[in-house]
Design an enzyme around this catalytic site. Structure first.
Site, PDB file in Angstrom:
ATOM      1  N   ASP A  39       0.724  -1.207   0.090  1.00 16.56           N
ATOM      2  CA  ASP A  39      -0.031  -0.070   0.005  1.00 16.56           C
ATOM      3  C   ASP A  39       0.983   1.284   0.013  1.00 16.56           C
ATOM      4  O   ASP A  39       0.535   2.360   0.480  1.00 16.56           O
ATOM      5  CB  ASP A  39      -0.912   0.107   1.203  1.00 16.56           C
ATOM      6  CG  ASP A  39      -0.412  -0.105   2.481  1.00 16.56           C
ATOM      7  OD1 ASP A  39       0.991  -0.212   2.408  1.00 16.56           O
ATOM      8  OD2 ASP A  39      -0.778  -0.161   3.449  1.00 16.56           O
ATOM      9  N   HIS A 242      23.492   1.160 -19.469  1.00 17.15           N
ATOM     10  CA  HIS A 242      22.556   1.549 -18.349  1.00 17.15           C
ATOM     11  C   HIS A 242      22.871   1.131 -16.772  1.00 17.15           C
ATOM     12  O   HIS A 242      21.807   0.351 -16.113  1.00 17.15           O
ATOM     13  CB  HIS A 242      21.194   1.304 -19.018  1.00 17.15           C
ATOM     14  CG  HIS A 242      20.928   2.331 -20.011  1.00 17.15           C
ATOM     15  ND1 HIS A 242      19.784   2.009 -20.923  1.00 17.15           N
ATOM     16  CD2 HIS A 242      21.517   3.438 -20.665  1.00 17.15           C
ATOM     17  CE1 HIS A 242      19.742   2.671 -21.869  1.00 17.15           C
ATOM     18  NE2 HIS A 242      20.472   3.715 -21.468  1.00 17.15           N
ATOM     19  N   ASP A 259      26.757   9.289 -15.027  1.00 20.94           N
ATOM     20  CA  ASP A 259      25.468  10.032 -15.763  1.00 20.94           C
ATOM     21  C   ASP A 259      24.670  10.348 -15.010  1.00 20.94           C
ATOM     22  O   ASP A 259      23.847   9.493 -14.507  1.00 20.94           O
ATOM     23  CB  ASP A 259      25.241   8.733 -16.963  1.00 20.94           C
ATOM     24  CG  ASP A 259      24.487   9.525 -17.863  1.00 20.94           C
ATOM     25  OD1 ASP A 259      23.822  10.601 -17.941  1.00 20.94           O
ATOM     26  OD2 ASP A 259      24.297   8.802 -19.163  1.00 20.94           O
ATOM     27  N   ASP A 270      20.888  16.320 -18.376  1.00 26.84           N
ATOM     28  CA  ASP A 270      21.412  14.942 -18.537  1.00 26.84           C
ATOM     29  C   ASP A 270      23.089  15.039 -18.987  1.00 26.84           C
ATOM     30  O   ASP A 270      23.469  15.267 -20.206  1.00 26.84           O
ATOM     31  CB  ASP A 270      20.673  14.440 -19.842  1.00 26.84           C
ATOM     32  CG  ASP A 270      21.406  12.926 -20.214  1.00 26.84           C
ATOM     33  OD1 ASP A 270      22.180  12.406 -19.294  1.00 26.84           O
ATOM     34  OD2 ASP A 270      20.816  12.678 -21.013  1.00 26.84           O
ATOM     35  N   HIS A 349      26.517   3.476 -28.793  1.00 24.10           N
ATOM     36  CA  HIS A 349      25.198   3.914 -28.812  1.00 24.10           C
ATOM     37  C   HIS A 349      24.932   5.355 -29.738  1.00 24.10           C
ATOM     38  O   HIS A 349      25.906   5.750 -30.347  1.00 24.10           O
ATOM     39  CB  HIS A 349      24.788   4.528 -27.367  1.00 24.10           C
ATOM     40  CG  HIS A 349      26.057   5.218 -26.600  1.00 24.10           C
ATOM     41  ND1 HIS A 349      26.057   6.824 -26.910  1.00 24.10           N
ATOM     42  CD2 HIS A 349      26.874   5.022 -25.722  1.00 24.10           C
ATOM     43  CE1 HIS A 349      27.049   7.091 -26.417  1.00 24.10           C
ATOM     44  NE2 HIS A 349      27.453   6.171 -25.548  1.00 24.10           N
ATOM     45  N   HIS A 353      20.305  12.997 -28.437  1.00 24.45           N
ATOM     46  CA  HIS A 353      18.845  13.056 -28.394  1.00 24.45           C
ATOM     47  C   HIS A 353      18.081  14.023 -27.886  1.00 24.45           C
ATOM     48  O   HIS A 353      18.854  15.185 -27.172  1.00 24.45           O
ATOM     49  CB  HIS A 353      18.298  11.762 -27.312  1.00 24.45           C
ATOM     50  CG  HIS A 353      18.870  12.005 -25.982  1.00 24.45           C
ATOM     51  ND1 HIS A 353      18.444  12.711 -25.130  1.00 24.45           N
ATOM     52  CD2 HIS A 353      19.716  11.251 -25.202  1.00 24.45           C
ATOM     53  CE1 HIS A 353      18.844  12.484 -23.864  1.00 24.45           C
ATOM     54  NE2 HIS A 353      19.659  11.618 -24.026  1.00 24.45           N
ATOM     55  N   HIS A 360      14.717  11.618 -22.505  1.00 22.11           N
ATOM     56  CA  HIS A 360      14.895  11.402 -23.735  1.00 22.11           C
ATOM     57  C   HIS A 360      13.537  11.928 -24.429  1.00 22.11           C
ATOM     58  O   HIS A 360      12.438  11.224 -24.347  1.00 22.11           O
ATOM     59  CB  HIS A 360      14.772   9.849 -24.050  1.00 22.11           C
ATOM     60  CG  HIS A 360      16.210   9.345 -23.704  1.00 22.11           C
ATOM     61  ND1 HIS A 360      16.195   8.004 -23.057  1.00 22.11           N
ATOM     62  CD2 HIS A 360      17.363   9.760 -23.716  1.00 22.11           C
ATOM     63  CE1 HIS A 360      17.661   7.709 -23.060  1.00 22.11           C
ATOM     64  NE2 HIS A 360      18.207   8.749 -23.458  1.00 22.11           N
ATOM     65  N   GLU A 386      26.904  13.267 -26.755  1.00 23.72           N
ATOM     66  CA  GLU A 386      27.463  12.105 -25.949  1.00 23.72           C
ATOM     67  C   GLU A 386      28.226  11.117 -26.579  1.00 23.72           C
ATOM     68  O   GLU A 386      27.939   9.877 -26.532  1.00 23.72           O
ATOM     69  CB  GLU A 386      26.409  11.613 -25.050  1.00 23.72           C
ATOM     70  CG  GLU A 386      25.124  11.126 -25.689  1.00 23.72           C
ATOM     71  CD  GLU A 386      23.845  10.491 -24.732  1.00 23.72           C
ATOM     72  OE1 GLU A 386      24.476   9.606 -24.108  1.00 23.72           O
ATOM     73  OE2 GLU A 386      23.013  11.005 -24.845  1.00 23.72           O
ATOM     74  N   TYR A 390      34.029   2.515 -25.594  1.00 23.37           N
ATOM     75  CA  TYR A 390      33.622   1.304 -24.505  1.00 23.37           C
ATOM     76  C   TYR A 390      34.609   0.036 -24.962  1.00 23.37           C
ATOM     77  O   TYR A 390      34.529  -0.522 -25.742  1.00 23.37           O
ATOM     78  CB  TYR A 390      32.308   0.988 -24.303  1.00 23.37           C
ATOM     79  CG  TYR A 390      31.444   2.083 -24.274  1.00 23.37           C
ATOM     80  CD1 TYR A 390      31.293   2.518 -23.040  1.00 23.37           C
ATOM     81  CD2 TYR A 390      30.836   2.874 -25.227  1.00 23.37           C
ATOM     82  CE1 TYR A 390      30.575   3.682 -22.556  1.00 23.37           C
ATOM     83  CE2 TYR A 390      30.251   3.799 -25.028  1.00 23.37           C
ATOM     84  CZ  TYR A 390      29.851   4.384 -23.927  1.00 23.37           C
ATOM     85  OH  TYR A 390      29.359   5.486 -23.686  1.00 23.37           O
ATOM     86  N   ARG A 408      32.469   8.118 -21.494  1.00 28.36           N
ATOM     87  CA  ARG A 408      31.375   9.077 -22.233  1.00 28.36           C
ATOM     88  C   ARG A 408      31.500  10.318 -21.560  1.00 28.36           C
ATOM     89  O   ARG A 408      31.643  10.688 -20.464  1.00 28.36           O
ATOM     90  CB  ARG A 408      30.142   8.470 -21.901  1.00 28.36           C
ATOM     91  CG  ARG A 408      28.791   9.158 -22.787  1.00 28.36           C
ATOM     92  CD  ARG A 408      27.701   8.310 -22.639  1.00 28.36           C
ATOM     93  NE  ARG A 408      26.853   7.981 -21.321  1.00 28.36           N
ATOM     94  CZ  ARG A 408      26.757   7.031 -20.781  1.00 28.36           C
ATOM     95  NH1 ARG A 408      27.493   5.934 -21.271  1.00 28.36           N
ATOM     96  NH2 ARG A 408      26.268   6.523 -19.636  1.00 28.36           N
ATOM     97  N   GLU A 410      29.116  13.729 -21.979  1.00 27.19           N
ATOM     98  CA  GLU A 410      27.692  14.333 -22.458  1.00 27.19           C
ATOM     99  C   GLU A 410      27.682  15.709 -22.033  1.00 27.19           C
ATOM    100  O   GLU A 410      27.511  16.049 -20.997  1.00 27.19           O
ATOM    101  CB  GLU A 410      26.797  13.380 -21.852  1.00 27.19           C
ATOM    102  CG  GLU A 410      25.438  13.577 -22.457  1.00 27.19           C
ATOM    103  CD  GLU A 410      24.450  12.721 -21.850  1.00 27.19           C
ATOM    104  OE1 GLU A 410      23.258  12.629 -22.226  1.00 27.19           O
ATOM    105  OE2 GLU A 410      24.797  12.158 -20.772  1.00 27.19           O
TER     106      GLU A 410
END
Length: 440
Positions: A39, A242, A259, A270, A349, A353, A360, A386, A390, A408, A410
């Site tokens: 709940d 991710h 990130d 972002d 990737h 975006h 996104h 970004e 890797y 990365r 970004e």
């Protein structure tokens, strides 16, 4: 806390009204609370298009935009004031306050919606709603059936259904000056959080401890929630795009990829930064890091009205490919490698975006037959850039010195009349700046 004014939300409604045909009605649903366990509920997150048009942050509400005889009305249906419920679950806005403070023309309780909307629909031609909203779609069909049941009494139901999503998505894609200023502030707060993370990182800590530093800094400056699940990925974890477990210990001579972006009044930042856990890049880390940074810088320098992601992807592809060939990670004819986009083996990737109320964000990219994003940029668009590289720890096709490195970087970019504005430019990104900050 920084926020848009109610006049901004009214302007958003006016812009949508201008796209509606005369003698039509549009419906936008608020989100509902989502059960976390038994709940208890997750923190409430409003439907972003509903929020864009209302600024109203309660669950289960419904916005009706009515355009009849070229006159417009914005009507809100929401939860009623209820002392018994409010003492348990918090204060509700109610209908009187919604009308006075939120600028709606009329406000009613949710229990009144079926009868009143059925009356509104009589004699109209079109109904706008988001076709991908299953609950709202069912509500529309139920309402239309209710109207059609009275056809013998002279009632006339709308005959045309129009998907509202493409219209509202296009509208949201181009940000107003006030929206951009709010995103500037969201980025300012997020930059402070990334700086704090760099300064607090130490060998032996856990990733979640650095995540906590980031969330603390967001909240300290009014960004009550992260815009998305924060990624704090040490060493080889950065090669999981991710990664959100954030539960590993931080090891000496590894990089840490973060990130993270705060959400301010619904609008997202972002930002990604990658830095050495012990404060000093190793030589292999420096070389790969600088290559990613060079690619990002070249791409951002090319952003202006009229360009598109196809152009930006070509710049990133050429820069990364040449660099990887020079390092011996790729081999072959550079022109052929660029043509075949072989660098995607390590840059796995997309380059960027749209960014806004959603991290996104909505808006058509105008994909061509080759699945390339060919939409030309126009002032007011906000996007991320970004690039990354890797090199998984278990990739035995590359020299051991590169393995386990994931990078990365970004930034958040606004397209302007003259070119672009980097909302993230004050977040440390050069090797020298990062090492200097971490040394303090």
């Amino acid at each position: 806390m920084a926020s848009l004014s109610m006049s901004d939300f009214k302007n958003h409604r006016e812009r949508f009204f201008s796209q509606m045909s005369d003698n039509s009605l549009a419906l936008f649903s608020a989100a509902s609370e989502v059960t976390r366990s038994n709940d208890t509920e997750f923190n409430f997150c409003q439907n972003k298009s509903f929020y864009y048009l209302t600024g109203f942050n309660e669950p289960d509400a419904l916005l009706v935009l009515l355009k009849r005889d070229n006159k417009t009305q914005a009507i809100l249906f929401s939860l009623p004031k209820d002392k018994d419920q409010e003492v348990w679950h918090g204060r509700r806005v109610g209908q009187e306050k919604a009308s006075q403070e939120y600028g709606f023309d009329q406000c009613f309780t949710l229990d009144e919606q079926n009868d009143l909307i059925s009356q509104y629909l009589n004699g109209l031609t079109q109904v706008y709603f988001a076709f991908d909203d299953k609950l709202l779609t069912q509500k529309v069909f139920d309402l239309l059936a209710q109207v059609r049941s009275a056809v013998r009494q002279g009632v006339k139901a709308p005959s045309q259904l129009v998907d509202a999503s493409p219209l509202i998505n296009e509208q949201r894609l181009i940000k107003s000056a006030n929206e951009i200023e709010l995103m500037r502030q969201a980025n300012y707060i997020s930059i402070l959080a990334h700086k704090r993370a760099m300064q607090q990182t130490q060998v032996g800590l856990f990733e979640y401890q650095i995540e906590n530093e980031i969330l603390h800094e967001f909240t300290r400056h009014g960004a009550r929630h992260p815009a998305y699940a924060t990624i704090v990925a040490g060493g080889d974890n950065a090669n999981i795009l991710h990664y959100t477990n954030n539960d590993d210990r931080l090891n000496n001579n590894d990089l840490l990829l973060i990130d993270a972006g705060g959400e301010l009044s619904g609008y997202a930042a972002d930002i990604t930064r990658t830095f050495p856990i012990n404060g000093k890049f190793t030589e292999p880390q420096k070389i790969l890091y600088q290559l990613v940074l060079d690619a990002k810088s070249q791409v951002i320098a090319a952003i202006k009205p009229g360009t598109c992601f196809i152009t930006l992807n070509a710049i990133a592809n050429e820069c990364l490919t040449k660099g990887l060939v020079e390092l011996g990670i790729l081999s072959g004819n550079i022109a052929e490698l660029v043509e075949e986009k072989v660098c995607k083996r390590y840059f796995i990737h997309g380059l960027g975006h749209w960014l806004g109320l959603d991290v996104h964000d909505v808006g058509d990219y105008h994909m061509n037959e080759s699945r390339q994003q060919c939409r030309e940029f126009t002032p007011g668009m906000v996007l991320t850039i970004e690039p990354g590289l890797y090199m998984p720890l278990d990739d035995n096709t590359i020299d051991a010195k590169w393995r386990g490195i994931g990078i990365r970087i970004e930034d958040n970019i606004v397209v302007t009349q003259q070119g672009c504005e980097n909302l993230t430019q004050d977040c440390p990104e050069t090797i020298a700046d990062i090492e200097a900050l971490m040394a303090n």
